[in-house]
Design a protein around this motif. Sequence first.
Motif, PDB file in Angstrom:
ATOM      1  N   ALA A 139       0.989  -1.254   0.177  1.00  0.00           N
ATOM      2  CA  ALA A 139      -0.006  -0.226   0.094  1.00  0.00           C
ATOM      3  C   ALA A 139       1.000   1.208   0.025  1.00  0.00           C
ATOM      4  O   ALA A 139       0.644   2.372  -0.774  1.00  0.00           O
ATOM      5  CB  ALA A 139      -1.055  -0.122   1.228  1.00  0.00           C
ATOM      6  N   ASP A 140       1.856   1.353   0.778  1.00  0.00           N
ATOM      7  CA  ASP A 140       2.881   2.495   0.721  1.00  0.00           C
ATOM      8  C   ASP A 140       3.355   2.604  -0.705  1.00  0.00           C
ATOM      9  O   ASP A 140       3.416   3.753  -1.036  1.00  0.00           O
ATOM     10  CB  ASP A 140       3.982   2.162   1.860  1.00  0.00           C
ATOM     11  CG  ASP A 140       3.668   2.179   3.217  1.00  0.00           C
ATOM     12  OD1 ASP A 140       2.457   2.700   3.551  1.00  0.00           O
ATOM     13  OD2 ASP A 140       4.164   1.650   4.059  1.00  0.00           O
ATOM     14  N   ALA A 141       3.743   1.464  -1.312  1.00  0.00           N
ATOM     15  CA  ALA A 141       4.554   1.953  -2.667  1.00  0.00           C
ATOM     16  C   ALA A 141       3.419   2.415  -3.486  1.00  0.00           C
ATOM     17  O   ALA A 141       3.733   3.355  -4.486  1.00  0.00           O
ATOM     18  CB  ALA A 141       5.034   0.632  -3.097  1.00  0.00           C
ATOM     19  N   THR A 142       2.153   1.832  -3.475  1.00  0.00           N
ATOM     20  CA  THR A 142       1.086   2.209  -4.195  1.00  0.00           C
ATOM     21  C   THR A 142       0.657   3.931  -3.898  1.00  0.00           C
ATOM     22  O   THR A 142       0.841   4.451  -4.847  1.00  0.00           O
ATOM     23  CB  THR A 142      -0.142   1.438  -4.087  1.00  0.00           C
ATOM     24  OG1 THR A 142       0.241   0.119  -4.252  1.00  0.00           O
ATOM     25  CG2 THR A 142      -1.436   1.831  -5.146  1.00  0.00           C
ATOM     26  N   ASP A 143       0.719   4.220  -2.920  1.00  0.00           N
ATOM     27  CA  ASP A 143       0.610   5.390  -2.655  1.00  0.00           C
ATOM     28  C   ASP A 143       1.649   6.334  -3.007  1.00  0.00           C
ATOM     29  O   ASP A 143       1.410   7.451  -3.470  1.00  0.00           O
ATOM     30  CB  ASP A 143       0.385   5.783  -1.032  1.00  0.00           C
ATOM     31  CG  ASP A 143      -0.840   5.185  -0.265  1.00  0.00           C
ATOM     32  OD1 ASP A 143      -1.958   4.868  -1.169  1.00  0.00           O
ATOM     33  OD2 ASP A 143      -0.667   5.150   0.920  1.00  0.00           O
TER      34      ASP A 143
END
Length: 90
Positions: free
Chosen positions: A22-26
């Motif tokens: 999720a962090d990489a997506t954000d």
Amino acid sequence: MTESDVSAELNELRRLADAGSADATDELIQLAAEQGNIDELRRLSDSGNATATDQLIEFATEQDDMDELRRLADGGNITAAEQLEELTAE
């Protein structure tokens, strides 16, 4: 940072995002929005990411990109349909 460094960073973020981070997506969404990378926003949006869709709608609205807004509206996105209606009413 060189162009190849940016490309390598994007590829790594894509890999991590595709693996479920999720962090990489954000971070990828933020970077794509900052760079005006509509293709990346579209890819993430089409995979179901609501934040990417919101960014894509915002970018398309700012650019008066009726085709992109229409594509999203045709896919059932109410916000895109509303933005499209507002822009065509002006």
